[in-house]
Write a protein that holds these residues in place. Sequence first.
Motif, PDB file in Angstrom:
ATOM      1  N   LYS A 177       6.969  -3.228  -3.194  1.00 36.78           N
ATOM      2  CA  LYS A 177       5.995  -4.155  -3.803  1.00 36.78           C
ATOM      3  C   LYS A 177       4.597  -3.832  -3.303  1.00 36.78           C
ATOM      4  N   MET A 178       4.568  -3.227  -2.115  1.00 32.30           N
ATOM      5  CA  MET A 178       3.280  -2.964  -1.488  1.00 32.30           C
ATOM      6  C   MET A 178       3.429  -1.784  -0.545  1.00 32.30           C
ATOM      7  N   LEU A 179       2.346  -1.005  -0.426  1.00 35.92           N
ATOM      8  CA  LEU A 179       2.372   0.147   0.471  1.00 35.92           C
ATOM      9  C   LEU A 179       1.422  -0.127   1.635  1.00 35.92           C
ATOM     10  N   LEU A 180       1.930   0.063   2.864  1.00 32.20           N
ATOM     11  CA  LEU A 180       1.112  -0.160   4.055  1.00 32.20           C
ATOM     12  C   LEU A 180       0.918   1.167   4.779  1.00 32.20           C
ATOM     13  N   LEU A 181      -0.330   1.538   4.998  1.00 31.09           N
ATOM     14  CA  LEU A 181      -0.623   2.834   5.611  1.00 31.09           C
ATOM     15  C   LEU A 181      -1.409   2.618   6.897  1.00 31.09           C
ATOM     16  N   ASP A 182      -0.769   2.940   8.031  1.00 32.66           N
ATOM     17  CA  ASP A 182      -1.408   2.717   9.328  1.00 32.66           C
ATOM     18  C   ASP A 182      -1.952   4.032   9.888  1.00 32.66           C
ATOM     19  N   GLU A 183      -3.204   4.308   9.634  1.00 30.82           N
ATOM     20  CA  GLU A 183      -3.863   5.543  10.081  1.00 30.82           C
ATOM     21  C   GLU A 183      -2.987   6.769   9.841  1.00 30.82           C
ATOM     22  N   PRO A 184      -2.486   6.979   8.624  1.00 33.53           N
ATOM     23  CA  PRO A 184      -1.512   8.057   8.415  1.00 33.53           C
ATOM     24  C   PRO A 184      -2.108   9.458   8.570  1.00 33.53           C
ATOM     25  N   LEU A 185      -3.438   9.577   8.558  1.00 32.67           N
ATOM     26  CA  LEU A 185      -4.032  10.904   8.580  1.00 32.67           C
ATOM     27  C   LEU A 185      -4.652  11.262   9.924  1.00 32.67           C
ATOM     28  N   SER A 186      -4.625  10.312  10.860  1.00 28.95           N
ATOM     29  CA  SER A 186      -5.462  10.519  12.044  1.00 28.95           C
ATOM     30  C   SER A 186      -4.958  11.615  12.982  1.00 28.95           C
ATOM     31  N   ALA A 187      -3.676  12.015  12.838  1.00 26.12           N
ATOM     32  CA  ALA A 187      -3.209  13.088  13.721  1.00 26.12           C
ATOM     33  C   ALA A 187      -3.436  14.479  13.103  1.00 26.12           C
ATOM     34  N   LEU A 188      -4.010  14.510  11.898  1.00 27.08           N
ATOM     35  CA  LEU A 188      -4.174  15.787  11.204  1.00 27.08           C
ATOM     36  C   LEU A 188      -5.609  16.300  11.323  1.00 27.08           C
ATOM     37  N   ASP A 189      -5.798  17.617  11.097  1.00 27.11           N
ATOM     38  CA  ASP A 189      -7.173  18.113  11.231  1.00 27.11           C
ATOM     39  C   ASP A 189      -7.886  18.197   9.879  1.00 27.11           C
ATOM     40  N   GLY A 190      -9.191  18.392   9.959  1.00 25.56           N
ATOM     41  CA  GLY A 190     -10.165  18.315   8.863  1.00 25.56           C
ATOM     42  C   GLY A 190      -9.712  18.574   7.437  1.00 25.56           C
ATOM     43  N   LYS A 191      -9.417  19.851   7.120  1.00 27.88           N
ATOM     44  CA  LYS A 191      -9.159  20.222   5.736  1.00 27.88           C
ATOM     45  C   LYS A 191      -7.891  19.556   5.201  1.00 27.88           C
ATOM     46  N   LEU A 192      -6.895  19.503   6.060  1.00 25.70           N
ATOM     47  CA  LEU A 192      -5.615  18.910   5.685  1.00 25.70           C
ATOM     48  C   LEU A 192      -5.759  17.417   5.420  1.00 25.70           C
ATOM     49  N   ARG A 193      -6.581  16.794   6.218  1.00 32.38           N
ATOM     50  CA  ARG A 193      -6.847  15.353   6.034  1.00 32.38           C
ATOM     51  C   ARG A 193      -7.410  15.095   4.655  1.00 32.38           C
ATOM     52  N   VAL A 194      -8.377  15.929   4.260  1.00 29.40           N
ATOM     53  CA  VAL A 194      -9.034  15.739   2.960  1.00 29.40           C
ATOM     54  C   VAL A 194      -8.020  15.969   1.842  1.00 29.40           C
ATOM     55  N   GLU A 195      -7.180  17.004   2.005  1.00 29.25           N
ATOM     56  CA  GLU A 195      -6.171  17.327   0.993  1.00 29.25           C
ATOM     57  C   GLU A 195      -5.173  16.159   0.850  1.00 29.25           C
ATOM     58  N   LEU A 196      -4.721  15.656   1.995  1.00 27.81           N
ATOM     59  CA  LEU A 196      -3.709  14.593   1.955  1.00 27.81           C
ATOM     60  C   LEU A 196      -4.268  13.255   1.479  1.00 27.81           C
ATOM     61  N   ARG A 197      -5.532  12.979   1.815  1.00 31.12           N
ATOM     62  CA  ARG A 197      -6.076  11.687   1.380  1.00 31.12           C
ATOM     63  C   ARG A 197      -6.183  11.673  -0.143  1.00 31.12           C
ATOM     64  N   ARG A 198      -6.447  12.847  -0.701  1.00 30.59           N
ATOM     65  CA  ARG A 198      -6.509  12.935  -2.165  1.00 30.59           C
ATOM     66  C   ARG A 198      -5.132  12.717  -2.773  1.00 30.59           C
ATOM     67  N   MET A 199      -4.118  13.339  -2.146  1.00 30.90           N
ATOM     68  CA  MET A 199      -2.748  13.164  -2.654  1.00 30.90           C
ATOM     69  C   MET A 199      -2.320  11.690  -2.567  1.00 30.90           C
ATOM     70  N   ILE A 200      -2.631  11.063  -1.445  1.00 30.77           N
ATOM     71  CA  ILE A 200      -2.241   9.657  -1.259  1.00 30.77           C
ATOM     72  C   ILE A 200      -2.897   8.789  -2.326  1.00 30.77           C
ATOM     73  N   ARG A 201      -4.184   9.028  -2.557  1.00 24.21           N
ATOM     74  CA  ARG A 201      -4.907   8.219  -3.540  1.00 24.21           C
ATOM     75  C   ARG A 201      -4.323   8.440  -4.948  1.00 24.21           C
ATOM     76  N   GLU A 202      -3.989   9.707  -5.267  1.00 25.12           N
ATOM     77  CA  GLU A 202      -3.421   9.975  -6.600  1.00 25.12           C
ATOM     78  C   GLU A 202      -2.068   9.288  -6.773  1.00 25.12           C
TER      79      GLU A 202
END
Length: 356
Positions: A152-177
């Motif tokens: 019913k709802m998705l909860l994301l607790d700093e899911p990207l904070s252990a990753l580095d720069g480029k990967l973070r940007v790639e994954l945040r886009r995937m999550i948003r899509e």
Amino acid sequence: MQVSFESIDLSYGGQALFRQLDLVIPSGQFFTLLGPSGCGKTALLRMLAGFVRPDSGRVLFGSENVTAVPVHRRGVGIVFQDCALFPDRSVLANVAYGLLASNVPRAEAAERAVAMLERVGLEALIDRAPTALSGGQRQRVAMARALVIEPKMLLLDEPLSALDGKLRVELRRMIRELQIEAGITTVFVTHDQEEALAMSDQIAVMDRGQVVQIGPPHDIYTKPRTAFAADFVGNANLIPILQELSPNSAGVRRLKTPAGILFSNSDAPWMSGALLAVRGAEISVVDRSPVREGELPGVIEHVEYRGSTVGYTIQTAVGPIQVETWARQHARMRGRGDAVVLEMPRTAHIVEGRAC
Ligand SMILES: Nc1ncnc2c1ncn2[C@@H]1O[C@H](COP(=O)(O)OP(=O)(O)OP(=O)(O)O)[C@@H](O)[C@H]1O
């Protein structure tokens, strides 16, 4: 599904974290809780998940009071910073787990898990153990596992904070899509302002157990209400305003500061203790004399070449001002010790006092 916190009180060891907190998260939105460490973002998320119960007040999913409903009956998908995958089961088994636990037949569970793993680009790795994956791949598995149960709802607790720069940007886009595709109400916790601005429909800026401002990213950035919000989201220069003077002939507000008169088109009221919040990227560094209204003289104290931009720290009568300019190939770079004039933007916004 809309989610609401109503009159929440929560204390830890006699210390109040939330007092009568109210917050509504609209249905289908990507909603971000943004604030410094200790402000209470994770506590709110854990209350939504059912790991933490408020001392008083209610948590509502739609019109249903879920305050006393345990975690496994809330129907939420959760992704943590550290993934929390089962290390001894395959990627496929990790993703299918939630479906099997809710009695989905084995063949259907496998089919849905594979489809979800394809969606996150991991179809080639379904037999691997999580320990044989990279950090980014593990987070993709965690996203697939959270979404496959159609929560019913998705909860994301700093899911990207252990990753580095480029990967973070790639994954945040995937999550948003994925979130847009599923149209699912999502609550995202982060202390990274760029991530919050890039991903959210709305951001709630939090400071010491309080929500100080809620709005779409552009509003939060261009019209921060407090010095805290201005500085935490986008590092504003904060200049004391001593008095508001009569506007100039073009109707632009004129504000007396310890370093002279500056302009502002802000529609926020001036009151005692107010500050002018000026984004470093909107200040131009020029050579000019004499200095006119709307300008500040200064001396360059520090230069940082950052590739596409150059950051300057410029000492002025109101202290150091941070400026960020585009580093075009033939643009002249200025040096330490250069005397310059700062052309201050009219977009400078008036905010209530108190910095971070
Ligand atoms: N189980 C607990 N027992 C005692 N104090 C707690 C507990 N959980 C949280 N706190 C306190 O409540 C405050 C808010 O914690 P919370 O984890 O929500 O902060 P946060 O904004 O998510 O910070 P961070 O980004 O560091 O995770 C902190 O001061 C923290 O020490």
